[in-house]
Design an enzyme around this catalytic site. Structure first.
Site, PDB file in Angstrom:
ATOM      1  CD1 TRP A 150      -3.397  -1.725  11.214  1.00  0.00           C
ATOM      2  CD2 TRP A 150      -1.755  -1.548   9.697  1.00  0.00           C
ATOM      3  NE1 TRP A 150      -3.403  -2.883  10.470  1.00  0.00           N
ATOM      4  CE2 TRP A 150      -2.397  -2.801   9.526  1.00  0.00           C
ATOM      5  CE3 TRP A 150      -0.697  -1.235   8.856  1.00  0.00           C
ATOM      6  CZ2 TRP A 150      -2.005  -3.710   8.543  1.00  0.00           C
ATOM      7  CZ3 TRP A 150      -0.306  -2.139   7.880  1.00  0.00           C
ATOM      8  CH2 TRP A 150      -0.957  -3.358   7.736  1.00  0.00           C
ATOM      9  CG  ASP A 151       1.470   3.016   8.454  1.00  0.00           C
ATOM     10  OD1 ASP A 151       1.829   3.195   7.292  1.00  0.00           O
ATOM     11  OD2 ASP A 151       0.297   3.217   8.832  1.00  0.00           O
ATOM     12  CB  THR A 152       4.513   2.490  14.175  1.00  0.00           C
ATOM     13  OG1 THR A 152       4.849   3.730  13.543  1.00  0.00           O
ATOM     14  CG2 THR A 152       5.532   2.192  15.267  1.00  0.00           C
ATOM     15  CE1 TYR A 192       0.454   1.621   4.348  1.00  0.00           C
ATOM     16  CE2 TYR A 192       0.749  -0.748   4.505  1.00  0.00           C
ATOM     17  CZ  TYR A 192       0.892   0.516   5.036  1.00  0.00           C
ATOM     18  OH  TYR A 192       1.492   0.667   6.265  1.00  0.00           O
ATOM     19  CB  SER A 201       2.422  -3.664  10.656  1.00  0.00           C
ATOM     20  OG  SER A 201       3.051  -2.631   9.918  1.00  0.00           O
TER      21      SER A 201
END
Length: 238
Positions: free
Chosen positions: A184-186, A93, A188
């Site tokens: 969420w990015d961090t 993404y 994951s």
């Protein structure tokens, strides 16, 4: 559903103008990569015609898929839903404003093809080429320093919106990810490292867009999320 090699996702919230550029440029870049693909637009409660724009593309190109939500879910929940609906062996993404140069897409996907479990573009590596305002630069460096300090990450940049994962690996991580929005990015990437997975980071060309949907409240909440994740990793497990 017939499997494809790559699922590319554009998280969208009131981004109709950006979509008019991002969709055709994404299709061009994915076609150039030479693998079968689908382009999912995770449209999250938009009211500006974003949904209708994607529906037009769906009628023209079956590789474009709309995932619409009537209510605002947040970036994390939108990505979780896109993953659940995806058919790709690789899940990637990137931000709809194409702040990260789309020419890096093949490089991003190659990292997964070469054996990485996750890969992320970085605005903070030595050879990164970025243009953004001083306040955002300071905030970004401060945030990433805190992630490394409290959560033990080895990465330079956790929030660059240009990421890819081995889909099977991400499906195993998602039940452990609690963040519904920007963190969420961090989360994951930190969890992937804690699991001993291979996470690649590479420098990118990045340009700040004319606007951003990240607000002061989001930055404040992500700071709180760092502390909550630290508590979860170091106190609740002890």
């Amino acid at each position: 559903m017939t499997p494809v090699s790559v699922t590319a996702v554009l998280p969208v919230f009131n981004d109709v103008e950006a979509l008019k550029t991002a969709i055709p440029k994404s299709i061009e870049a994915l076609e150039a990569y030479g693998k079968s693909f689908e382009l999912i637009i995770a449209e999250d409660g938009s009211t500006d015609g974003s949904r209708e724009c994607v529906e037009e593309w769906e009628r023209k190109d079956p590789r474009v898929r709309l995932l619409h939500s009537d209510e605002r879910q947040g970036r994390g929940r939108a990505l979780n839903r896109a993953l659940a609906e995806s058919r790709g062996e690789i899940f990637c993404y990137y931000d709809v404003d194409l702040a990260t140069d789309i020419s890096h897409l093949s490089e991003l996907l190659d990292h997964i093809e070469d054996g990485a479990d996750a890969a992320t573009g970085s605005r903070l590596m030595k050879n990164s080429n970025i243009v953004r305002s001083g306040d955002r630069e300071i905030a970004s460096r401060g945030y990433n320093f805190l992630v490394r300090l409290f959560l033990g990450s080895k990465l330079n940049d956790h929030q660059c919106g240009f990421k890819a994962y081995k889909s099977s690996t991400l499906r195993e991580l998602v039940p452990k990810i609690q963040a519904p929005h920007w963190f969420w990015d961090t989360e994951s990437l930190v969890l992937a490292q804690k699991e001993g997975l291979r996470v690649d980071e590479f420098p990118v060309v990045w340009r700040q867009g004319p606007g951003t949907t990240v607000r002061f409240k989001d930055v404040s909440n992500m700071g709180k999320d760092i502390l909550k994740m630290w508590w979860r990793l170091h106190v609740e497990k002890s």
